[in-house]
Design an enzyme around this catalytic site. Structure first.
Site, PDB file in Angstrom:
ATOM      1  N   LYS A   1      38.529   4.592 -11.189  1.00 25.96           N
ATOM      2  CA  LYS A   1      37.278   4.001 -11.114  1.00 25.96           C
ATOM      3  C   LYS A   1      36.074   4.792 -11.157  1.00 25.96           C
ATOM      4  O   LYS A   1      35.117   4.349 -11.686  1.00 25.96           O
ATOM      5  CB  LYS A   1      37.272   3.184  -9.740  1.00 25.96           C
ATOM      6  CG  LYS A   1      38.129   1.939  -9.462  1.00 25.96           C
ATOM      7  CD  LYS A   1      37.763   1.226  -8.367  1.00 25.96           C
ATOM      8  CE  LYS A   1      38.808   0.053  -8.317  1.00 25.96           C
ATOM      9  NZ  LYS A   1      38.467  -0.772  -6.777  1.00 25.96           N
TER      10      LYS A   1
ATOM     11  N   LYS B   1      48.400  -1.508 -15.454  1.00 23.62           N
ATOM     12  CA  LYS B   1      48.677  -2.646 -14.601  1.00 23.62           C
ATOM     13  C   LYS B   1      47.755  -3.762 -14.914  1.00 23.62           C
ATOM     14  O   LYS B   1      46.750  -3.620 -15.389  1.00 23.62           O
ATOM     15  CB  LYS B   1      48.419  -2.151 -13.216  1.00 23.62           C
ATOM     16  CG  LYS B   1      47.216  -2.280 -12.446  1.00 23.62           C
ATOM     17  CD  LYS B   1      47.126  -1.913 -11.180  1.00 23.62           C
ATOM     18  CE  LYS B   1      45.433  -2.198 -10.675  1.00 23.62           C
ATOM     19  NZ  LYS B   1      45.233  -1.905  -9.218  1.00 23.62           N
TER      20      LYS B   1
ATOM     21  N   LYS C   1      42.481  -7.868 -12.223  1.00 27.31           N
ATOM     22  CA  LYS C   1      41.513  -8.889 -12.623  1.00 27.31           C
ATOM     23  C   LYS C   1      40.044  -8.183 -13.263  1.00 27.31           C
ATOM     24  O   LYS C   1      39.507  -9.110 -13.838  1.00 27.31           O
ATOM     25  CB  LYS C   1      41.242  -9.528 -11.331  1.00 27.31           C
ATOM     26  CG  LYS C   1      40.805  -8.546 -10.040  1.00 27.31           C
ATOM     27  CD  LYS C   1      40.817  -9.201  -8.810  1.00 27.31           C
ATOM     28  CE  LYS C   1      40.885  -8.389  -7.537  1.00 27.31           C
ATOM     29  NZ  LYS C   1      41.647  -8.331  -6.566  1.00 27.31           N
TER      30      LYS C   1
HETATM   31  P1  TYM Z   1      43.500  -5.182  -4.489  1.00 21.70           P
HETATM   32  O1  TYM Z   1      42.504  -6.362  -4.283  1.00 21.70           O
HETATM   33  O2  TYM Z   1      43.336  -4.664  -5.739  1.00 21.70           O
HETATM   34  O3  TYM Z   1      44.822  -5.871  -4.761  1.00 21.70           O
HETATM   35  C1  TYM Z   1      45.643  -6.742  -3.821  1.00 21.70           C
HETATM   36  C2  TYM Z   1      47.050  -6.665  -3.810  1.00 21.70           C
HETATM   37  O4  TYM Z   1      47.792  -6.902  -5.007  1.00 21.70           O
HETATM   38  C3  TYM Z   1      48.400  -5.689  -5.250  1.00 21.70           C
HETATM   39  N1  TYM Z   1      48.309  -5.898  -6.759  1.00 21.70           N
HETATM   40  C4  TYM Z   1      49.431  -5.732  -7.819  1.00 21.70           C
HETATM   41  N2  TYM Z   1      50.756  -5.788  -7.634  1.00 21.70           N
HETATM   42  C5  TYM Z   1      51.690  -5.771  -8.313  1.00 21.70           C
HETATM   43  N3  TYM Z   1      51.119  -5.842  -9.578  1.00 21.70           N
HETATM   44  C6  TYM Z   1      49.771  -5.603 -10.011  1.00 21.70           C
HETATM   45  N4  TYM Z   1      49.374  -5.605 -11.157  1.00 21.70           N
HETATM   46  C7  TYM Z   1      49.037  -5.641  -9.012  1.00 21.70           C
HETATM   47  N5  TYM Z   1      47.576  -5.520  -8.919  1.00 21.70           N
HETATM   48  C8  TYM Z   1      47.271  -5.414  -7.721  1.00 21.70           C
HETATM   49  C9  TYM Z   1      47.827  -4.604  -4.538  1.00 21.70           C
HETATM   50  O5  TYM Z   1      48.677  -3.540  -4.541  1.00 21.70           O
HETATM   51  C10 TYM Z   1      47.478  -4.997  -3.384  1.00 21.70           C
HETATM   52  O6  TYM Z   1      48.492  -4.998  -2.589  1.00 21.70           O
HETATM   53  N6  TYM Z   1      42.593  -1.703  -1.266  1.00 21.70           N
HETATM   54  C11 TYM Z   1      43.456  -2.936  -1.271  1.00 21.70           C
HETATM   55  C12 TYM Z   1      42.783  -4.042  -0.302  1.00 21.70           C
HETATM   56  C13 TYM Z   1      43.032  -3.782   0.997  1.00 21.70           C
HETATM   57  C14 TYM Z   1      44.266  -3.435   1.859  1.00 21.70           C
HETATM   58  C15 TYM Z   1      43.652  -3.077   3.066  1.00 21.70           C
HETATM   59  C16 TYM Z   1      45.455  -3.645   1.399  1.00 21.70           C
HETATM   60  C17 TYM Z   1      41.924  -3.568   1.850  1.00 21.70           C
HETATM   61  N7  TYM Z   1      42.266  -3.191   2.889  1.00 21.70           N
HETATM   62  C18 TYM Z   1      44.531  -2.732   3.986  1.00 21.70           C
HETATM   63  C19 TYM Z   1      46.366  -3.312   2.591  1.00 21.70           C
HETATM   64  C20 TYM Z   1      45.883  -2.811   3.736  1.00 21.70           C
HETATM   65  C21 TYM Z   1      43.127  -3.361  -2.800  1.00 21.70           C
HETATM   66  O7  TYM Z   1      42.167  -3.077  -3.266  1.00 21.70           O
HETATM   67  O8  TYM Z   1      43.935  -4.388  -3.330  1.00 21.70           O
END
Ligand code: TYM
Length: 334
Positions: free
Chosen positions: A115, A197, A200
Site C-alpha cells: 500500500k 489477488k 476491490k
Molecule cells: P479486507 O476488507 O481487505 O478483506 C476482507 C476479507 O476478505 C478476504 N479477501 C480475500 N480472500 C480471498 N481472495 C481474495 N482475493 C481476497 N481479498 C480479500 C480478506 O482476507 C479478509 O478476510 N484488515 C481486514 C479487515 C479487518 C479484520 C479485522 C479482519 C479489520 N479488523 C479483524 C479480521 C479480524 C481487511 O482489510 O480485510
C-alpha cells in the site's frame, strides 16, 4: 454468549463494493461457522481511513456492506454485528498495544509495503499502524478463531505476538487467536492478472467481480478472464489463470476440483468460462437483489448497528478495563 462455544471475530473494510474474493475468502466461511461459534462481525470503517476516502461514499459503502452481510446470510439475530467506530474501545486498546509494538514489526508487513507503493502520496501513520488496530479488534473479544483470506495471515501473526507479549508482561489477559483460513478459496486471483489477488481497489474493473455486478457483466468478465493457451481444464501451479477459475467454480458449486476436471475434460476454455460465469451469477444475483431491498430500509440498518454496538461495547469495555488496570492506570469510579 454461550460459554461452551468458541468465539469468532472477523471484519471487512467498507472501502468499496466487495468482491467475489471477499465473499469466497471470508463471508462464505462466516456463514458456515455461525451456528457453531459465538460470532462477532464488524464493519472495519476505521481501517478504511488509512487510505483517502470520499466521506459521503464511505458512509454509503458502510450501509451497503452491512446490507451485503445480511443478504449473504449473516443473521444479526444470531451474531453480534456492529460498526467498528461505534465502539471506542478499539481505538483505545490500539493506543495501549502501540506502546508495545515496534516500528520494524510494522514496516515489514507485506500489505504496508504494497500500500505504501500504491498510495505513495499518502503513507500515513495509520497505514503502518493498521495491524495494531486489527489486533485490538480481535483481542477485545478474546476471539479463539479469526476466519480470513490468505492476505491477512501476517496480520494474524502479529496479533498473536502482541497477545503473547502482553500476557507475558502483565499476566494472562488475552486469548491467543488462531487464524481460520480455508484450504480452497483463501486467495482468489485477479481475472486479468492471476499472479495478483482479486482486489476491490484494482483500477481495471475487469479484474474483479463486484457483488454489484449484474449477470451479463459477470459472464462478460469471466469470458475475458486471462488464461494460458493450452485449452485443458486442469488445476496446476503452472496454470494460475485456469486454476483460479476452477477454484471459484469449486467454491461456488461445492464440487471438488477433481470432479470439475473430469466433468470438463475435452471441453474448451470458452465453454468453461461461461459455466463459471453462470454459477457465479446464480450466486450473486439473489444476494444483490436482497441487498438492494435491505438498503432501502436505513432505519432497520441503524437499529441493527445500535443493538450490535451495545452488545459489542459490553464485552469490549470489560476487556479494556482489565487491560487498563493491569498496565497501572487508575480506575475511573462511576
Ligand atoms: P479486507 O476488507 O481487505 O478483506 C476482507 C476479507 O476478505 C478476504 N479477501 C480475500 N480472500 C480471498 N481472495 C481474495 N482475493 C481476497 N481479498 C480479500 C480478506 O482476507 C479478509 O478476510 N484488515 C481486514 C479487515 C479487518 C479484520 C479485522 C479482519 C479489520 N479488523 C479483524 C479480521 C479480524 C481487511 O482489510 O480485510
Amino acid at each position: 454468549m454461550n460459554e461452551e462455544k468458541k468465539t469468532l471475530f472477523s471484519a471487512i473494510q467498507p472501502s468499496g463494493i466487495i468482491t467475489l474474493g471477499n465473499y469466497i475468502g471470508a463471508i462464505r466461511n462466516w456463514k458456515d461457522l455461525m451456528d457453531k461459534c459465538n460470532c462477532i462481525y464488524a464493519l472495519a470503517d476505521l481501517h478504511t481511513l488509512t487510505v483517502k476516502q470520499v466521506p459521503a461514499q464511505l458512509r454509503s459503502n458502510t450501509y451497503e456492506l452491512a446490507a451485503i452481510y445480511i443478504a449473504s446470510g449473516i443473521d444479526p439475530e444470531k451474531c453480534i454485528f456492529f460498526v467498528q467506530s461505534h465502539v471506542g474501545a478499539h481505538a483505545e486498546l490500539t493506543w495501549i498495544l502501540n506502546t508495545m509494538t515496534y516500528p520494524g514489526e510494522l514496516s515489514r508487513m507485506t500489505q504496508f509495503k504494497d500500500k505504501s507503493r500504491s498510495h505513495a502520496d499518502n503513507v500515513n501513520m495509520g497505514l503502518m499502524d493498521y495491524p495494531v488496530l486489527m489486533a485490538s479488534d480481535i483481542l477485545l473479544y478474546n476471539a479463539d478463531l479469526v476466519p480470513v483470506g490468505q492476505d491477512q495471515k501476517q496480520h494474524l501473526e502479529i496479533t498473536r505476538d502482541l497477545a503473547i507479549r502482553f500476557n507475558n508482561r502483565y499476566s494472562e489477559t488475552f486469548t491467543v487467536p488462531e487464524p481460520y483460513i480455508s484450504s480452497v478459496g483463501a486467495k482468489i486471483s485477479s481475472l486479468q492478472d492471476p499472479e495478483k489477488k482479486m482486489s476491490k481497489s484494482d483500477p481495471n474493473v475487469n479484474a474483479f467481480i463486484s457483488l454489484n455486478d449484474d449477470r451479463d457483466t459477470i459472464i462478460r468478465k469471466f469470458k475475458r478472464a486471462v488464461t494460458d493457451s493450452d485449452n485443458e481444464i486442469v488445476f496446476s501451479e503452472e496454470k494460475p489463470g485456469i486454476s483460479n477459475l476452477i477454484t471459484i467454480y469449486s467454491t461456488v458449486t461445492g464440487k471438488s476440483i477433481e470432479s470439475i476436471e473430469q466433468e470438463f475434460e475435452g471441453v474448451g476454455y470458452g465453454d468453461f468460462k461461461i459455466a463459471v460465469g453462470e454459477s457465479v451469477a446464480d450466486l450473486i444475483d439473489p444476494i444483490r437483489e436482497e441487498k438492494n431491498k435491505i438498503l432501502k430500509d436505513k432505519a432497520y440498518l441503524d437499529s441493527v448497528f445500535k443493538r450490535g454496538a451495545e452488545q459489542a461495547e459490553r464485552i469490549a469495555y470489560r476487556t479494556l478495563s482489565k487491560v487498563y488496570r493491569k498496565v497501572g492506570l487508575v480506575e475511573r469510579k462511576h
